[in-house]
Scaffold this motif. Structure first.
Motif, PDB file in Angstrom:
ATOM      1  N   UNK A 105      85.048  13.214 104.386  1.00 32.75           N
ATOM      2  CA  UNK A 105      85.936  13.160 105.540  1.00 32.75           C
ATOM      3  C   UNK A 105      86.673  14.466 105.777  1.00 32.75           C
ATOM      4  N   UNK A 106      87.834  14.371 106.363  1.00 33.36           N
ATOM      5  CA  UNK A 106      88.690  15.525 106.637  1.00 33.36           C
ATOM      6  C   UNK A 106      90.048  15.270 106.015  1.00 33.36           C
ATOM      7  N   UNK A 107      90.734  16.340 105.646  1.00 37.48           N
ATOM      8  CA  UNK A 107      92.060  16.194 105.049  1.00 37.48           C
ATOM      9  C   UNK A 107      93.173  16.159 106.078  1.00 37.48           C
ATOM     10  N   UNK A 108      92.910  16.692 107.278  1.00 35.25           N
ATOM     11  CA  UNK A 108      93.958  16.714 108.297  1.00 35.25           C
ATOM     12  C   UNK A 108      93.340  16.856 109.682  1.00 35.25           C
ATOM     13  N   UNK A 109      94.174  16.660 110.702  1.00 37.31           N
ATOM     14  CA  UNK A 109      93.711  16.852 112.063  1.00 37.31           C
ATOM     15  C   UNK A 109      93.423  18.329 112.318  1.00 37.31           C
ATOM     16  N   UNK A 110      94.171  19.209 111.647  1.00 36.89           N
ATOM     17  CA  UNK A 110      93.925  20.641 111.769  1.00 36.89           C
ATOM     18  C   UNK A 110      92.535  21.006 111.280  1.00 36.89           C
TER      19      UNK A 110
END
Length: 163
Positions: A105-110
């Motif tokens: 996944x991703x760690x943040x929206x950034x």
């Protein structure tokens, strides 16, 4: 006499009644009501029909022009607004959804913004990414919850057993 309608309505009164009861949209019902009023002679002119339907005479004339040009199909056709194209194309949106469901996944929206910038070749606003991911895809980045440095592993295991 001004406003007298010179139009031949092909459908019978019964057909119009049946179509009127089958209509699901308000605009479709209004348009069929216009034809019904003119067919049954309850309205002698377009102006009279306009006052009965609570619409402007010009609007009714536009509807009748559509009916003359293409019949019921053209009259009941819904106008589709194209709108502005999406910032993120559909194919990339699907790829993002798959990436969000993957274990990494991703760690943040950034981080999602950076990933999209690499794929699209242009910068996408943080707000756009947040709205897409949170509201449209109903997902979120995989963010690990912070753990206390003072947490004792044996007490944690005891809690898990007794809970």
């Amino acid at each position: 006499m001004a406003g007298v309608c010179k139009i031949e309505i092909a459908e019978t009164e019964e057909e119009l009644k049946k179509l009127l009861s089958q209509q699901k949209t308000g605009s479709g019902k209004e348009r069929l009501q216009l034809l019904y009023l003119l067919k049954t002679k309850k309205a002698q002119s377009v102006t009279e029909a306009a006052s009965l339907l609570g619409r402007n005479r010009v609007t009714l004339q536009d509807w009748l022009k559509k009916y003359r040009d293409g019949g019921l199909v053209e009259l009941l056709c819904k106008k589709v607004s194209t709108g502005r194209p999406r910032e993120i194309p559909g194919g990339l949106e699907k790829a993002l959804e798959n990436e969000l469901q993957s274990p990494e996944g991703f760690n943040s929206y950034g981080e999602i913004c950076q990933w999209l910038e690499e794929r699209l070749g242009r910068k996408v606003k943080y707000k756009t990414v947040h709205q897409l991911v949170h509201y449209r895809l109903k997902a979120s980045p995989k963010i690990a919850r912070p753990q206390s440095q003072q947490q004792m592993p044996e007490r944690l295991e005891a809690f898990k057993k007794t809970f």
